[in-house]
Design an enzyme around this catalytic site. Structure first.
Site, PDB file in Angstrom:
ATOM      1  N   LYS A  48     104.694 -13.441  13.039  1.00 44.69           N
ATOM      2  CA  LYS A  48     104.759 -13.134  11.615  1.00 44.69           C
ATOM      3  C   LYS A  48     105.185 -14.321  10.764  1.00 44.69           C
ATOM      4  O   LYS A  48     104.939 -14.335   9.559  1.00 44.69           O
ATOM      5  CB  LYS A  48     105.667 -11.919  11.355  1.00 44.69           C
TER       6      LYS A  48
ATOM      7  N   LYS B 137      93.449  -2.023  17.254  1.00 48.67           N
ATOM      8  CA  LYS B 137      94.006  -0.667  17.125  1.00 48.67           C
ATOM      9  C   LYS B 137      93.978  -0.171  15.676  1.00 48.67           C
ATOM     10  O   LYS B 137      93.972  -0.969  14.734  1.00 48.67           O
ATOM     11  CB  LYS B 137      95.404  -0.589  17.744  1.00 48.67           C
TER      12      LYS B 137
ATOM     13  N   LYS C 132      98.525   1.552  10.532  1.00 47.53           N
ATOM     14  CA  LYS C 132      98.806   1.957   9.160  1.00 47.53           C
ATOM     15  C   LYS C 132      99.011   0.777   8.227  1.00 47.53           C
ATOM     16  O   LYS C 132      98.871   0.916   7.018  1.00 47.53           O
ATOM     17  CB  LYS C 132      99.989   2.925   9.096  1.00 47.53           C
TER      18      LYS C 132
HETATM   19  P1  AMP Z   1     103.319   1.589  13.833  1.00 50.83           P
HETATM   20  O1  AMP Z   1     102.430   2.397  12.940  1.00 50.83           O
HETATM   21  O2  AMP Z   1     102.626   0.401  14.408  1.00 50.83           O
HETATM   22  O3  AMP Z   1     104.652   1.305  13.211  1.00 50.83           O
HETATM   23  O4  AMP Z   1     103.624   2.486  15.113  1.00 50.83           O
HETATM   24  C1  AMP Z   1     104.371   3.688  15.091  1.00 50.83           C
HETATM   25  C2  AMP Z   1     104.136   4.442  16.375  1.00 50.83           C
HETATM   26  O5  AMP Z   1     102.780   4.906  16.448  1.00 50.83           O
HETATM   27  C3  AMP Z   1     104.363   3.599  17.640  1.00 50.83           C
HETATM   28  O6  AMP Z   1     104.991   4.392  18.626  1.00 50.83           O
HETATM   29  C4  AMP Z   1     102.971   3.211  18.056  1.00 50.83           C
HETATM   30  O7  AMP Z   1     102.872   2.980  19.439  1.00 50.83           O
HETATM   31  C5  AMP Z   1     102.131   4.399  17.614  1.00 50.83           C
HETATM   32  N1  AMP Z   1     100.779   3.964  17.222  1.00 50.83           N
HETATM   33  C6  AMP Z   1     100.471   3.235  16.117  1.00 50.83           C
HETATM   34  N2  AMP Z   1      99.147   3.014  16.040  1.00 50.83           N
HETATM   35  C7  AMP Z   1      98.595   3.595  17.145  1.00 50.83           C
HETATM   36  C8  AMP Z   1      97.269   3.702  17.639  1.00 50.83           C
HETATM   37  N3  AMP Z   1      96.227   3.185  16.982  1.00 50.83           N
HETATM   38  N4  AMP Z   1      97.055   4.369  18.794  1.00 50.83           N
HETATM   39  C9  AMP Z   1      98.103   4.913  19.448  1.00 50.83           C
HETATM   40  N5  AMP Z   1      99.383   4.853  19.038  1.00 50.83           N
HETATM   41  C10 AMP Z   1      99.646   4.198  17.901  1.00 50.83           C
END
Ligand code: AMP
Ligand code: TRP
Length: 325
Positions: free
Chosen positions: A108, A191, A194
């Site tokens: 980052k 992936k 958000k």
């Molecule tokens: P984040 O949105 O990256 O802060 O992730 C929050 C939680 O959602 C974490 O436990 C991630 O592993 C899960 N997560 C986020 N994006 C994905 C995705 N595309 N597929 C599966 N799990 C996800």
């Protein structure tokens, strides 16, 4: 157990299928805490109005997917003052070098250079360690990208205990339940996230059914018209099968065998996702109509969390030699 979610964007289908639906199960097996980590969100550029509204939105999404505030502890990180207070004590336990070597900090800060990076980006994992250590947590389910932060949490807990006497529970290196990894519909090798800017490739939990249908029907598929589950050779089709499998509870191989064309697979996936999200969206709408209730939930959550956090903080402060008031 404890896991945190950053309010840096709208919750996605990836969050739901990869994490939140398991949290809803976990809450019944353990004392479970779910902070919405708004202080962590400050390490990136986020508009203050957006941060405020995303924090409330995520709270309501978590409740809508089944986190029950009478069963688990749902709260906003910044409402519990022991988080930044313990962070300071742990910053004086961590070393500059080990924080600087964290992969996420290196990634980052790479763009603008270390000199421009916010100091909060460097200390981010220490705040995360405080989130965890304040609650004597055993288990922290997180995605793979957080594994290094969890290792640091364990190291800090052990170093502190060694230096100042037994104070913290050392959390177990998390063994995350194998969740579906949901990929971006427009770029199925990355992936669905958000905080990415890929609105057409991302299904949001609160998306309108018409938008969900459009996004899934326009998902990028692969060359060769056959339907097979093969992440390497057919990432687009495999992603659709993963999504359909997760929302219907059917093994992907069984699904693959029952389709010969992309069209029907997309139509069925769209329909199944809309049906899966409908009850969540209905519950969300009911909560959004009653903001006073949601604030009450967060008040109670913060009070409950602070009750636990205050004890741990006092223990740590006393161990380090801070004079009790
Ligand atoms: P984040 O949105 O990256 O802060 O992730 C929050 C939680 O959602 C974490 O436990 C991630 O592993 C899960 N997560 C986020 N994006 C994905 C995705 N595309 N597929 C599966 N799990 C996800
Ligand atoms: N750093 C985590 C992420 O980016 C969010 C987080 C903050 C967290 N504090 C936590 C996760 C404590 C688990 C436990 O996803």
């Amino acid at each position: 157990m404890l896991s945190g979610l950053k309010p840096t964007g709208h919750a996605t289908l990836g969050n739901l299928l990869g994490a939140l639906r398991f949290w809803a199960e976990d809450q019944h097996d353990a004392d479970a805490l779910f902070p919405i980590v708004d202080l962590h969100a400050l390490t990136v550029d986020v508009d203050p109005d957006a941060l405020r509204s995303l924090t409330l939105e995520l709270t309501m999404v978590l409740m809508a997917v089944g986190l029950d505030p009478d069963v688990c502890t749902l709260f906003v990180q910044s409402h519990v003052p022991q988080h930044p207070r313990l962070t300071w004590l742990l910053e004086c336990t961590a070393s500059f070098g080990e924080l600087r070597r964290m992969t996420q900090f290196k990634d980052k800060s790479a763009k603008g250079g270390e000199g421009e990076a916010r100091a909060g980006l460097l200390t981010y994992p220490v705040l995360m360690a405080a989130d965890i250590l304040l609650y004597d947590v055993d288990r922290v389910p997180v995605g793979d990208d957080q594994r290094q932060h969890l290792e640091l949490t364990r190291d800090l807990a052990m170093r502190f205990n060694h230096r100042y006497g037994d104070t913290f529970v050392v959390p177990e290196a998390s063994i995350p339940k194998v969740g579906a990894r949901i990929m971006d519909l427009q770029d199925p090798t990355g992936k669905m996230g958000k905080s990415h800017d890929s609105p057409q490739g991302t299904v949001y939990v609160l998306d309108d059914p018409k938008d969900i249908e459009r996004k899934i029907k326009r998902a990028v598929t692969d060359t060769g018209g056959d339907v097979r589950y093969d992440v390497q050779a057919k990432p687009g089709v495999s992603n659709l099968l993963t999504i359909l499998g997760a929302v219907t509870g059917t093994p992907v191989e069984d699904l693959a065998a029952s389709y010969t064309q992309y069209g029907p697979l997309k139509a069925d996936t769209a329909e199944a996702v809309v049906a899966y999200l409908r009850p969540v969206q209905d519950r969300y709408a009911a909560l959004a109509a009653d903001p006073a209730y949601v604030h009450t939930v967060l008040d109670k959550g913060a009070a409950k969390a602070e009750g636990m956090a205050a004890d741990t903080y006092a223990r740590a402060a006393a161990a380090m030699g801070l004079l009790p008031r």
